[in-house]
Design a protein around this motif. Structure first.
Motif, PDB file in Angstrom:
ATOM      1  N   ILE A 191       0.864  -1.175   0.000  1.00  0.00           N
ATOM      2  CA  ILE A 191       0.000   0.000   0.000  1.00  0.00           C
ATOM      3  C   ILE A 191       0.905   1.230   0.000  1.00  0.00           C
ATOM      4  N   PRO A 192       0.774   2.113  -0.985  1.00  0.00           N
ATOM      5  CA  PRO A 192       1.626   3.302  -1.005  1.00  0.00           C
ATOM      6  C   PRO A 192       1.322   4.226   0.173  1.00  0.00           C
ATOM      7  N   PHE A 193       2.376   4.773   0.743  1.00  0.00           N
ATOM      8  CA  PHE A 193       2.243   5.693   1.871  1.00  0.00           C
ATOM      9  C   PHE A 193       3.143   6.884   1.586  1.00  0.00           C
ATOM     10  N   PRO A 194       2.563   8.056   1.337  1.00  0.00           N
ATOM     11  CA  PRO A 194       3.370   9.212   0.936  1.00  0.00           C
ATOM     12  C   PRO A 194       4.380   9.625   2.017  1.00  0.00           C
ATOM     13  N   THR A 200       9.608   6.424  13.256  1.00  0.00           N
ATOM     14  CA  THR A 200       8.912   6.769  12.017  1.00  0.00           C
ATOM     15  C   THR A 200       9.829   7.565  11.098  1.00  0.00           C
ATOM     16  N   CYS A 242       3.144  12.347  10.486  1.00  0.00           N
ATOM     17  CA  CYS A 242       2.860  11.439  11.605  1.00  0.00           C
ATOM     18  C   CYS A 242       3.966  11.522  12.650  1.00  0.00           C
ATOM     19  N   ALA A 280      11.106   6.253   7.414  1.00  0.00           N
ATOM     20  CA  ALA A 280      10.936   7.085   6.216  1.00  0.00           C
ATOM     21  C   ALA A 280      12.278   7.315   5.525  1.00  0.00           C
ATOM     22  N   MET A 286       3.277  12.202   4.495  1.00  0.00           N
ATOM     23  CA  MET A 286       2.383  11.710   5.545  1.00  0.00           C
ATOM     24  C   MET A 286       3.189  11.065   6.672  1.00  0.00           C
ATOM     25  N   ALA A 287       4.237  10.347   6.320  1.00  0.00           N
ATOM     26  CA  ALA A 287       5.100   9.747   7.343  1.00  0.00           C
ATOM     27  C   ALA A 287       5.755  10.831   8.182  1.00  0.00           C
TER      28      ALA A 287
END
Length: 72
Positions: free
Chosen positions: A13-16, A38, A23, A42, A19-20
Motif C-alpha cells: 500500500i503506497p504511503f506518501p 517513524t 505522523c 521514512a 504523511m510519514a
C-alpha cells in the motif's frame, strides 16, 4: 526475494513520504521513540542502504530454505 521464494505476488500500500513525516511530527510530543522510529523508517525507505559484498551466502537462498524447509 521473500515473496518470490514463496511464489506470491507482493501486496503493498503506497504511503506518501509527507504523511510519514507529518505522523512523526504529530507523535513527537506524546511518544518521542515512536516519532524517531517513524523518521528512521521514512529515511530508510527513501535512501539506498547498500553495503559492500562479503562472504558467499545469499539472502535469496536463505529465503528459499525457510519457504521450503523439507527441501533444505
Amino acid at each position: 526475494m521473500a515473496f518470490a521464494a514463496l511464489g506470491k505476488r507482493p501486496f503493498m500500500i503506497p504511503f506518501p513520504l509527507w504523511m510519514a513525516r507529518a505522523c512523526a511530527a504529530g507523535t513527537l510530543p506524546y511518544n518521542a521513540r515512536a516519532a524517531h522510529f517513524t523518521r528512521f523508517a521514512a529515511h530508510v525507505m527513501t535512501h539506498d542502504c547498500l553495503a559492500p559484498r562479503l562472504g558467499t551466502l545469499r539472502l535469496e537462498n536463505r529465503f528459499r530454505a525457510y519457504a521450503n524447509p523439507a527441501t533444505s
